[in-house]
Design a protein around this motif. Structure first.
Motif, mmCIF file in Angstrom:
data_model
loop_
_atom_site.group_PDB
_atom_site.id
_atom_site.type_symbol
_atom_site.label_atom_id
_atom_site.label_comp_id
_atom_site.label_asym_id
_atom_site.label_seq_id
_atom_site.Cartn_x
_atom_site.Cartn_y
_atom_site.Cartn_z
ATOM 1 N N GLU A 30 41.008 33.390 6.228
ATOM 2 C CA GLU A 30 40.394 33.344 7.465
ATOM 3 C C GLU A 30 41.589 32.669 8.325
ATOM 4 O O GLU A 30 42.456 31.963 8.048
ATOM 5 N N ALA A 31 41.447 33.068 9.786
ATOM 6 C CA ALA A 31 42.262 32.670 10.790
ATOM 7 C C ALA A 31 41.431 32.402 12.017
ATOM 8 O O ALA A 31 40.382 33.417 12.364
ATOM 9 N N ASP A 32 41.419 31.268 12.897
ATOM 10 C CA ASP A 32 40.489 31.130 13.969
ATOM 11 C C ASP A 32 41.086 31.627 15.312
ATOM 12 O O ASP A 32 40.438 31.538 16.334
ATOM 13 N N ASN A 33 42.381 32.023 15.160
ATOM 14 C CA ASN A 33 43.156 32.580 16.649
ATOM 15 C C ASN A 33 44.132 33.467 16.087
ATOM 16 O O ASN A 33 44.611 33.684 14.859
ATOM 17 N N GLY A 34 44.744 34.039 17.214
ATOM 18 C CA GLY A 34 45.813 35.175 16.648
ATOM 19 C C GLY A 34 47.098 34.523 16.308
ATOM 20 O O GLY A 34 47.479 35.268 15.307
ATOM 21 N N GLN A 35 47.505 33.558 16.872
ATOM 22 C CA GLN A 35 48.826 33.045 16.369
ATOM 23 C C GLN A 35 48.883 32.782 14.963
ATOM 24 O O GLN A 35 49.667 32.766 14.234
ATOM 25 N N GLU A 61 44.249 43.705 21.199
ATOM 26 C CA GLU A 61 45.399 44.937 21.337
ATOM 27 C C GLU A 61 46.714 44.133 21.143
ATOM 28 O O GLU A 61 47.713 44.946 20.299
ATOM 29 N N ASP A 62 47.014 43.121 21.651
ATOM 30 C CA ASP A 62 48.207 42.512 21.309
ATOM 31 C C ASP A 62 48.714 41.952 19.956
ATOM 32 O O ASP A 62 49.527 42.324 19.477
ATOM 33 N N PHE A 63 47.329 41.494 19.377
ATOM 34 C CA PHE A 63 47.336 41.005 17.939
ATOM 35 C C PHE A 63 47.900 42.188 17.122
ATOM 36 O O PHE A 63 48.666 42.264 16.255
ATOM 37 N N ALA A 69 54.284 45.252 14.304
ATOM 38 C CA ALA A 69 55.893 45.102 14.457
ATOM 39 C C ALA A 69 56.319 44.033 13.304
ATOM 40 O O ALA A 69 57.576 44.225 13.293
ATOM 41 N N LEU A 70 55.539 43.458 12.632
ATOM 42 C CA LEU A 70 56.052 42.674 11.596
ATOM 43 C C LEU A 70 56.766 43.472 10.408
ATOM 44 O O LEU A 70 56.191 44.657 10.056
ATOM 45 N N PRO A 71 57.969 42.916 9.815
ATOM 46 C CA PRO A 71 58.475 43.738 8.850
ATOM 47 C C PRO A 71 57.610 43.697 7.643
ATOM 48 O O PRO A 71 57.117 42.744 7.436
ATOM 49 N N ALA A 96 46.642 50.657 19.879
ATOM 50 C CA ALA A 96 47.580 49.624 19.258
ATOM 51 C C ALA A 96 47.819 49.878 17.942
ATOM 52 O O ALA A 96 48.707 49.092 17.450
ATOM 53 N N GLY A 97 46.843 50.615 16.993
ATOM 54 C CA GLY A 97 47.128 50.668 15.659
ATOM 55 C C GLY A 97 45.807 50.489 14.829
ATOM 56 O O GLY A 97 46.175 50.391 13.559
#
Length: 122
Positions: A30-35, A61-63, A69-71, A96-97
């Motif tokens: 789980e994560a509660d935010n995009g960052q 979409e940004d997320f 984009a992550l390797p 966005a994917g």
């Protein structure tokens, strides 16, 4: 074992998803935010990501673009989670994917069926 990440600022949504999906074939994180989710993905990319369409810190979409984009060698299946059918939001997420969407709130049969349709569950 597949790893599924639910990114949603609602602890209830994350808890319900975890109760439904956690098992011998799937681990739900789980994560509660995009960052926070991006940081977790950079460290260990999950196989599946379900991202809230209304994150508190960035657009879905940004997320999705930033995850793409992550390797790395793992290319996760991504679904956007929405409170209503919003064709514009679905199309933006797909561009966005993302592979698809699911509606919330969801129950066990709805979530499992949606995962089968996305070919996200074993």
């Amino acid at each position: 074992m597949k790893r599924c990440m639910f990114v949603d600022d609602s602890s209830v949504i994350r808890k319900v998803a975890k109760r439904i999906l956690n098992g011998p074939d799937m681990l739900v994180i789980e994560a509660d935010n995009g960052q926070d989710a991006l940081d977790m993905c950079a460290a260990d990319m999950p196989d599946i990501i379900v991202v809230d369409g209304a994150l508190p810190d960035m657009s879905a979409e940004d997320f999705i673009r930033r995850v793409r984009a992550l390797p790395g060698h793992v290319r996760p299946q991504i679904a956007v989670s929405l409170v209503e059918v919003d064709i514009g939001a679905i199309m933006r997420a797909k561009r966005a994917g993302a592979q698809g969407y699911l509606l919330k709130p969801f129950n066990r049969p709805q979530l499992l069926e949606r995962f089968r349709q996305f070919d996200l569950a074993a």
